[in-house]
Design a protein around this motif. Structure first.
Motif, PDB file in Angstrom:
ATOM      1  N   PHE A   6       0.841  -1.177   0.000  1.00 59.22           N
ATOM      2  CA  PHE A   6       0.000   0.000   0.000  1.00 59.22           C
ATOM      3  C   PHE A   6       0.881   1.232   0.000  1.00 59.22           C
ATOM      4  N   PRO A   7       0.464   2.272  -0.716  1.00 58.64           N
ATOM      5  CA  PRO A   7       1.272   3.492  -0.706  1.00 58.64           C
ATOM      6  C   PRO A   7       1.353   4.085   0.702  1.00 58.64           C
ATOM      7  N   SER A 137     -15.054  17.068   2.837  1.00 55.75           N
ATOM      8  CA  SER A 137     -14.246  16.489   1.766  1.00 55.75           C
ATOM      9  C   SER A 137     -12.926  16.017   2.382  1.00 55.75           C
ATOM     10  N   TYR A 138     -12.224  15.164   1.654  1.00 56.31           N
ATOM     11  CA  TYR A 138     -10.918  14.718   2.138  1.00 56.31           C
ATOM     12  C   TYR A 138      -9.971  15.895   2.307  1.00 56.31           C
ATOM     13  N   LYS A 139     -10.023  16.840   1.375  1.00 53.97           N
ATOM     14  CA  LYS A 139      -9.149  18.021   1.450  1.00 53.97           C
ATOM     15  C   LYS A 139      -9.428  18.833   2.715  1.00 53.97           C
ATOM     16  N   GLU A 140     -10.718  19.059   3.021  1.00 45.27           N
ATOM     17  CA  GLU A 140     -11.082  19.826   4.225  1.00 45.27           C
ATOM     18  C   GLU A 140     -10.621  19.100   5.486  1.00 45.27           C
ATOM     19  N   ALA A 141     -10.853  17.792   5.526  1.00 47.31           N
ATOM     20  CA  ALA A 141     -10.454  17.003   6.696  1.00 47.31           C
ATOM     21  C   ALA A 141      -8.940  17.007   6.864  1.00 47.31           C
ATOM     22  N   LYS A 168      -7.613   5.580  -2.732  1.00 45.90           N
ATOM     23  CA  LYS A 168      -6.566   6.372  -3.381  1.00 45.90           C
ATOM     24  C   LYS A 168      -6.901   7.863  -3.398  1.00 45.90           C
ATOM     25  N   GLU A 169      -8.171   8.207  -3.590  1.00 46.55           N
ATOM     26  CA  GLU A 169      -8.569   9.620  -3.610  1.00 46.55           C
ATOM     27  C   GLU A 169      -8.249  10.291  -2.269  1.00 46.55           C
ATOM     28  N   ALA A 170      -8.627   9.638  -1.186  1.00 42.77           N
ATOM     29  CA  ALA A 170      -8.332  10.171   0.151  1.00 42.77           C
ATOM     30  C   ALA A 170      -6.825  10.282   0.349  1.00 42.77           C
ATOM     31  N   TYR A 171      -6.112   9.233  -0.036  1.00 38.70           N
ATOM     32  CA  TYR A 171      -4.660   9.209   0.118  1.00 38.70           C
ATOM     33  C   TYR A 171      -4.012  10.389  -0.603  1.00 38.70           C
ATOM     34  N   GLU A 172      -4.403  10.623  -1.844  1.00 34.44           N
ATOM     35  CA  GLU A 172      -3.802  11.705  -2.624  1.00 34.44           C
ATOM     36  C   GLU A 172      -4.084  13.074  -1.997  1.00 34.44           C
ATOM     37  N   VAL A 175      -1.959  13.272   1.302  1.00 35.93           N
ATOM     38  CA  VAL A 175      -0.526  13.429   1.032  1.00 35.93           C
ATOM     39  C   VAL A 175      -0.236  14.843   0.536  1.00 35.93           C
ATOM     40  N   SER A 176      -1.097  15.365  -0.310  1.00 34.58           N
ATOM     41  CA  SER A 176      -0.925  16.732  -0.808  1.00 34.58           C
ATOM     42  C   SER A 176      -0.899  17.729   0.350  1.00 34.58           C
ATOM     43  N   GLU A 177      -1.830  17.584   1.279  1.00 34.69           N
ATOM     44  CA  GLU A 177      -1.890  18.496   2.429  1.00 34.69           C
ATOM     45  C   GLU A 177      -0.720  18.251   3.387  1.00 34.69           C
ATOM     46  N   LEU A 178      -0.323  17.004   3.554  1.00 28.93           N
ATOM     47  CA  LEU A 178       0.835  16.662   4.393  1.00 28.93           C
ATOM     48  C   LEU A 178       2.058  17.426   3.909  1.00 28.93           C
TER      49      LEU A 178
END
Length: 184
Positions: A6-7, A137-141, A168-172, A175-178
């Motif tokens: 898993f990534p 959304s995943y981005k907001e969270a 994968k959508e949540a992961y991306e 990771v972007s926000e991380l």
């Protein structure tokens, strides 16, 4: 034998590993998992429902003894039949199945981390707080959670903080926000 990879993305911040990965929250190997609870500690659906189903009714029974738990506070219970030492219940909403906000997710994330620190834990695993029935959304969270994690780590220490995601959508998005929050 098949192996599934898993990534995973890891950032080090003030000697703490902040990890984002795809996987099963209940199969992780941290000391405690975070339940994005409601203030009444009713474990009906979402992550809470799965924790109760796999860990046993005793988790909910113990959590309800502390209810109501306001947003910005967290309580710790035993983990029943789960392999973790504890479940940290940190409300993201007042009642079951309510829409939540980024501010509530920030407060719930910070409270969960503070409880882990006060209990002397080294590692915790979070789901994507507020993204199920909470409606974020995943981005907001991700933005709310990593903001809380960074603010927490500016004052306290845990060895490892993990965010375990289902797709994968949540992961991306996480990771972007991380990478935005924990710049090297």
């Amino acid at each position: 034998m098949l192996y599934y990879f898993f990534p995973m993305e890891i950032k080090k911040y003030k000697n703490t590993n902040v990890v984002v990965k795809i996987g099963d929250l209940l199969e992780d190997d941290s000391e405690a998992i975070i339940n994005p609870a409601n203030s009444l500690m009713i474990m009906g659906g979402g992550v809470a429902g799965i924790i109760k189903k796999k860990g046993g009714e005793e988790i909910e029974e113990e959590a309800k003894r502390y209810a109501p738990v306001e947003i910005g506070k967290a309580i710790i219970t035993k983990a029943g039949k789960l392999k973790f030492k504890y479940v940290i219940h940190s409300p993201t909403m007042e009642r079951p199945a309510m829409v939540t906000t980024s501010e509530k997710v920030y407060k719930a994330t910070f409270a969960a981390l503070e409880s882990a620190y006060n209990k002397g834990l080294k590692s915790v695993s979070f789901p994507a707080m507020g993204t199920g029935v909470g409606g974020l959304s995943y981005k907001e969270a991700a933005k709310a959670m990593f903001s809380a994690i960074k603010d927490f780590l500016d004052k306290f220490y845990l060895e490892e903080i993990r965010i375990i995601l289902l797709n994968k959508e949540a992961y991306e998005d996480f990771v972007s926000e991380l990478k935005n929050v924990f710049v090297e």
